[in-house]
Write a protein that holds these residues in place. Structure first.
Motif, PDB file in Angstrom:
ATOM      1  N   GLY A  26       0.782  -1.224   0.000  1.00 38.05           N
ATOM      2  CA  GLY A  26       0.000   0.000   0.000  1.00 38.05           C
ATOM      3  C   GLY A  26       0.815   1.276   0.000  1.00 38.05           C
ATOM      4  N   LEU A  27       2.118   1.167   0.269  1.00 38.58           N
ATOM      5  CA  LEU A  27       2.944   2.376   0.338  1.00 38.58           C
ATOM      6  C   LEU A  27       2.958   3.144  -0.979  1.00 38.58           C
ATOM      7  N   MET A  28       2.999   2.447  -2.107  1.00 37.51           N
ATOM      8  CA  MET A  28       3.169   3.150  -3.382  1.00 37.51           C
ATOM      9  C   MET A  28       1.947   3.978  -3.752  1.00 37.51           C
TER      10      MET A  28
ATOM     11  N   PHE B 262      -2.549  -2.765   7.483  1.00 35.19           N
ATOM     12  CA  PHE B 262      -2.312  -1.367   7.834  1.00 35.19           C
ATOM     13  C   PHE B 262      -1.974  -0.517   6.617  1.00 35.19           C
ATOM     14  N   LYS B 263      -1.072  -0.994   5.765  1.00 33.77           N
ATOM     15  CA  LYS B 263      -0.660  -0.172   4.638  1.00 33.77           C
ATOM     16  C   LYS B 263      -1.812   0.050   3.651  1.00 33.77           C
ATOM     17  N   LEU B 264      -2.706  -0.924   3.509  1.00 32.48           N
ATOM     18  CA  LEU B 264      -3.882  -0.700   2.670  1.00 32.48           C
ATOM     19  C   LEU B 264      -4.793   0.347   3.310  1.00 32.48           C
ATOM     20  N   ALA B 265      -4.960   0.291   4.634  1.00 35.05           N
ATOM     21  CA  ALA B 265      -5.761   1.301   5.323  1.00 35.05           C
ATOM     22  C   ALA B 265      -5.153   2.695   5.160  1.00 35.05           C
TER      23      ALA B 265
ATOM     24  N   ALA C 204     -10.875   1.061   4.454  1.00 41.97           N
ATOM     25  CA  ALA C 204     -10.139   1.301   5.699  1.00 41.97           C
ATOM     26  C   ALA C 204     -10.820   0.605   6.870  1.00 41.97           C
ATOM     27  N   LEU C 205     -12.138   0.667   6.920  1.00 42.32           N
ATOM     28  CA  LEU C 205     -12.858  -0.009   7.993  1.00 42.32           C
ATOM     29  C   LEU C 205     -12.692  -1.526   7.909  1.00 42.32           C
ATOM     30  N   ALA C 206     -12.691  -2.050   6.689  1.00 42.91           N
ATOM     31  CA  ALA C 206     -12.496  -3.493   6.527  1.00 42.91           C
ATOM     32  C   ALA C 206     -11.102  -3.912   6.977  1.00 42.91           C
ATOM     33  N   CYS C 207     -10.115  -3.061   6.748  1.00 42.90           N
ATOM     34  CA  CYS C 207      -8.763  -3.361   7.231  1.00 42.90           C
ATOM     35  C   CYS C 207      -8.747  -3.423   8.753  1.00 42.90           C
ATOM     36  N   ARG C 208      -9.383  -2.469   9.394  1.00 42.12           N
ATOM     37  CA  ARG C 208      -9.466  -2.506  10.852  1.00 42.12           C
ATOM     38  C   ARG C 208     -10.192  -3.762  11.326  1.00 42.12           C
ATOM     39  N   ALA C 209     -11.284  -4.107  10.638  1.00 44.33           N
ATOM     40  CA  ALA C 209     -12.068  -5.277  11.038  1.00 44.33           C
ATOM     41  C   ALA C 209     -11.256  -6.563  10.926  1.00 44.33           C
ATOM     42  N   TRP C 210     -10.307  -6.619   9.995  1.00 44.97           N
ATOM     43  CA  TRP C 210      -9.444  -7.803   9.859  1.00 44.97           C
ATOM     44  C   TRP C 210      -8.733  -8.104  11.173  1.00 44.97           C
ATOM     45  N   PHE C 211      -8.272  -7.056  11.861  1.00 45.10           N
ATOM     46  CA  PHE C 211      -7.570  -7.248  13.128  1.00 45.10           C
ATOM     47  C   PHE C 211      -8.494  -7.796  14.216  1.00 45.10           C
ATOM     48  N   HIS C 212      -9.797  -7.552  14.071  1.00 43.78           N
ATOM     49  CA  HIS C 212     -10.747  -7.901  15.128  1.00 43.78           C
ATOM     50  C   HIS C 212     -11.581  -9.128  14.790  1.00 43.78           C
ATOM     51  N   GLY C 213     -11.150  -9.899  13.803  1.00 42.49           N
ATOM     52  CA  GLY C 213     -11.779 -11.185  13.564  1.00 42.49           C
ATOM     53  C   GLY C 213     -12.533 -11.340  12.271  1.00 42.49           C
ATOM     54  N   ARG C 214     -12.684 -10.287  11.494  1.00 44.10           N
ATOM     55  CA  ARG C 214     -13.320 -10.419  10.189  1.00 44.10           C
ATOM     56  C   ARG C 214     -12.241 -10.780   9.169  1.00 44.10           C
ATOM     57  N   ASN C 215     -11.832 -12.023   9.240  1.00 43.73           N
ATOM     58  CA  ASN C 215     -10.731 -12.515   8.431  1.00 43.73           C
ATOM     59  C   ASN C 215     -10.972 -13.977   8.104  1.00 43.73           C
TER      60      ASN C 215
ATOM     61  N   ILE D  48       2.546  -2.377  16.228  1.00 44.38           N
ATOM     62  CA  ILE D  48       2.468  -1.000  15.733  1.00 44.38           C
ATOM     63  C   ILE D  48       1.537  -0.911  14.532  1.00 44.38           C
ATOM     64  N   ALA D  49       1.514  -1.945  13.688  1.00 44.09           N
ATOM     65  CA  ALA D  49       0.597  -1.942  12.547  1.00 44.09           C
ATOM     66  C   ALA D  49      -0.841  -1.804  13.017  1.00 44.09           C
ATOM     67  N   TRP D  50      -1.195  -2.529  14.077  1.00 38.02           N
ATOM     68  CA  TRP D  50      -2.564  -2.396  14.583  1.00 38.02           C
ATOM     69  C   TRP D  50      -2.797  -1.017  15.201  1.00 38.02           C
ATOM     70  N   LEU D  51      -1.866  -0.541  16.025  1.00 37.65           N
ATOM     71  CA  LEU D  51      -2.046   0.773  16.656  1.00 37.65           C
ATOM     72  C   LEU D  51      -2.204   1.872  15.605  1.00 37.65           C
ATOM     73  N   LEU D  52      -1.440   1.798  14.522  1.00 34.68           N
ATOM     74  CA  LEU D  52      -1.546   2.811  13.478  1.00 34.68           C
ATOM     75  C   LEU D  52      -2.818   2.642  12.658  1.00 34.68           C
ATOM     76  N   THR D  53      -3.293   1.423  12.478  1.00 32.21           N
ATOM     77  CA  THR D  53      -4.568   1.233  11.788  1.00 32.21           C
ATOM     78  C   THR D  53      -5.698   1.860  12.594  1.00 32.21           C
ATOM     79  N   GLU D  54      -5.676   1.676  13.902  1.00 31.61           N
ATOM     80  CA  GLU D  54      -6.690   2.318  14.742  1.00 31.61           C
ATOM     81  C   GLU D  54      -6.585   3.842  14.639  1.00 31.61           C
ATOM     82  N   ALA D  55      -5.376   4.367  14.529  1.00 30.51           N
ATOM     83  CA  ALA D  55      -5.212   5.812  14.371  1.00 30.51           C
ATOM     84  C   ALA D  55      -5.793   6.285  13.044  1.00 30.51           C
ATOM     85  N   VAL D  56      -5.577   5.526  11.969  1.00 27.82           N
ATOM     86  CA  VAL D  56      -6.141   5.872  10.667  1.00 27.82           C
ATOM     87  C   VAL D  56      -7.664   5.969  10.762  1.00 27.82           C
TER      88      VAL D  56
END
Length: 384
Positions: A223-225, A288-291, A310-321, A354-362
């Motif tokens: 997602g960086l590019m 995180f990088k996609l978010a 972005a919301l779906a990326c966050r949801a991945w961390f919380h079990g929607r995977n 950190i990937a999760w903490l930054l996704t929550e920040a996004v």
């Protein structure tokens, strides 16, 4: 199997940073953990300390009261001190150190340089950054010229985004040059133009029918590019940058979306090629990088599909995977190192946390723009 998506948008959790403190000693952030216990024998990296500085600054800006309660300013000072210690005479940074604070043998890393430049630029752009002056501005001023020597697209992307951030800061101030970074605004703009050209040239060389990407294989931190091109467009304009950012974001999101709409990060057991996309193992850094790219895309276009991704990326961390299993533990702010066919990897190291903490920040930053969003399932709108 595909995630069993619910029809409720989960409430944002209370974010805690106990695990980040657990992984941090008087030198800096340790790289790995066995379960939740720091694995000291693996030592430290500049990569992770730069990521940690970035995360602290994001949350200091987002929620000052929480940041004070969780001692994030103190942690940010620790991580900035690590970066100052890791600096080299040529502006680059040594990346790998053992637990005895001895530098390990390594090849210079463009990704490390670019990531650190971004973290320093993000810190300088924060009101909190003044607390770390003159160390952080000095680091950034010395590191930026080395960006021209980088050959990595991810290094280019980080440095391009840093240029864009400084340009937006300069434009908002109304000043010709940024007084906190003694590099002329014209110099920053020139570097940005060069880095954007490199990314666009790489895309033209590698893309083709059915393959809208910068490289022959989609590997890590993809997602960086598109993120950097969205940021460059926001700061400097340029229709081609925006068009390629949109095309590559959509292509990446399609490759990272399961049939039912849940995020499925490109697996590291084969990556993504013209022939297909590996399903396992899935890494938090990809979500995180996609978010991150989705947030930039939303700011650039206002299109709702970016918010939903972005919301779906966050949801991945919380079990929607693909395993229906949470990776993040809001109680202590830790995150599992990946998702395997057998479920989450129980180790909770620095990068994943950190990937999760930054996704929550996004998502927290985007919340103000999402008030009109229907309260349905958080999923990618790029479902295949």
């Amino acid at each position: 199997m595909a995630a069993n998506l619910t029809t409720e948008r989960p409430a944002a959790p209370e974010v805690r940073f106990r695990h980040l403190r657990r992984l941090t000693d008087d030198t800096g952030l340790l790289e790995h953990a066995i379960g939740r216990i720091p694995r000291r024998s693996e030592g430290y990296t500049t990569d992770d300390n730069a990521r940690a500085l970035w995360a602290c600054v994001e949350w200091i800006d987002l929620d000052p009261a929480l940041a004070e309660a969780e001692r994030l300013p103190e942690l940010a000072e620790r991580y900035a001190g690590f970066l100052y210690w890791a600096r080299k005479a040529d502006g680059r940074f040594h990346n790998n150190f053992d637990y005895g604070r001895r530098p390990e043998t390594e090849q210079p890393s463009d990704d490390c340089l670019g990531r650190t430049i971004w973290a320093l630029a993000r810190t300088v752009s924060s009101p909190f950054g003044g607390r770390l002056s003159p160390a952080v501005p000095d680091l950034l001023t010395n590191a930026f010229p080395a960006a021209r020597s980088m050959g990595s697209p991810r290094g280019w992307a980080y440095a391009l985004a840093a240029c864009a951030l400084l340009e937006r800061r300069r434009a908002a101030s109304g000043l010709r040059d940024d007084t906190d970074v003694p590099l002329p605004g014209e110099w920053v703009g020139s570097l940005a133009a060069e880095l954007a050209r490199r990314l666009l040239d790489r895309y033209r060389a590698e893309s083709g029918p059915g393959w809208l990407w910068f490289e022959p294989v989609m590997t890590y931190s993809n997602g960086l590019m598109p993120w950097a091109l969205f940021e460059a467009h926001a700061a400097f304009g340029g229709g081609e940058a925006l068009a390629i950012a949109r095309d590559t974001f959509r292509f990446l999101a399609e490759r990272m979306t399961a049939p039912k709409g849940a995020i499925r990060p490109i697996g590291n057991r084969g990556w993504g090629t013209r022939q297909g996309t590996a399903r396992w193992d899935q890494q938090p850094i990809e979500a995180f990088k996609l978010a991150l790219a989705a947030e930039a895309g939303y700011r650039a276009t206002g299109e709702r599909e970016y918010r939903d991704t972005a919301l779906a990326c966050r949801a991945w961390f919380h079990g929607r995977n693909d395993c229906g299993a949470p990776l993040a533990d809001p109680a202590d702010g830790s995150c599992c190192d990946g998702l395997t066919p057998g479920g989450p990897n129980a180790n909770r190291g620095a990068e994943s946390t950190i990937a999760w903490l930054l996704t929550e920040a996004v998502v927290r930053r985007m919340d103000g723009m999402m008030d009109d969003r229907p309260r349905g399932v958080a999923q990618s709108r790029f479902s295949r």
